[in-house]
Design an enzyme around this catalytic site. Structure first.
Site, mmCIF file in Angstrom:
data_model
loop_
_atom_site.group_PDB
_atom_site.id
_atom_site.type_symbol
_atom_site.label_atom_id
_atom_site.label_comp_id
_atom_site.label_asym_id
_atom_site.label_seq_id
_atom_site.Cartn_x
_atom_site.Cartn_y
_atom_site.Cartn_z
ATOM 1 C CG HIS A 1 1.341 2.615 -3.937
ATOM 2 N ND1 HIS A 1 0.258 2.922 -4.720
ATOM 3 C CD2 HIS A 1 0.837 2.228 -2.741
ATOM 4 C CE1 HIS A 1 -0.851 2.737 -4.036
ATOM 5 N NE2 HIS A 1 -0.525 2.318 -2.820
ATOM 6 C CD GLU B 1 3.918 2.837 -9.579
ATOM 7 O OE1 GLU B 1 3.287 2.310 -10.496
ATOM 8 O OE2 GLU B 1 3.658 2.613 -8.376
ATOM 9 C CB CYS C 1 -2.608 4.239 -7.987
ATOM 10 S SG CYS C 1 -1.515 4.962 -6.731
#
Length: 164
Positions: free
Chosen positions: A61, A63, A91
């Site tokens: 992801h 991040e 998330c």
């Protein structure tokens, strides 16, 4: 004022950049419409985009990728004094990674509800976290093994360990 205490005007170039990266990611088919930046003292340290599709890695992801890149650039496993800017509310997995990395602040653009509207729904994970492990959709079953605590005990007794 610290260079990590942004006002709306200070944030605009970073928000523009994270939005551009998100759109580039959609067009390139590398991954989903997500991007993240790590800033320290007003300087861009690292960028990350969602790389789930290209890397075939469900943990890639934006991040997490940005955190990994920033930690390498800084030569540290933590982001002390840094700010993370994300194109979307992180998330649960990214939220955990952010807390482990310990930036001073996180800014995000789109909400998790807006992400759910386009097919990225994290509600199942948020719900599952609160359940007893054995009650989850994927059962998590505790099992005892005699040698399992050997490494834990070694860590506990290690005098020169780096806490994190």
């Amino acid at each position: 004022m610290s260079k990590n205490n942004f006002n709306e005007t200070d944030l605009k170039p970073w928000l523009k950049r994270v939005s551009e990266l998100s759109l580039e990611n959609v067009k390139s088919e590398i991954g989903g419409p997500f991007a993240a930046l790590v800033i320290k003292d007003g300087v861009l340290i690292a960028e990350g985009t969602n790389r789930v599709l290209v890397d075939q890695d469900p943990t890639a992801h934006a991040e997490v990728v940005a955190i990994r890149n920033a930690c390498k650039a800084l030569g540290s496993f933590q982001l002390d004094g840094c700010v993370l800017i994300s194109s979307c509310e992180p998330c649960p997995m990214c939220l955990g990674a952010i807390y482990w990395a310990r930036p001073s602040k996180v800014y995000f653009c789109n909400t998790r509800e807006e992400a759910a509207e386009i097919g990225f729904d994290d509600d199942l994970i948020y719900t599952e976290i609160n359940l007893d492990p054995i009650e989850r959709k994927i059962p998590f079953i505790p099992i005892r093994f005699e040698g399992a605590k050997t490494a834990f005990n070694a860590w506990k007794e290690k005098m020169d360990k780096t806490q994190y």
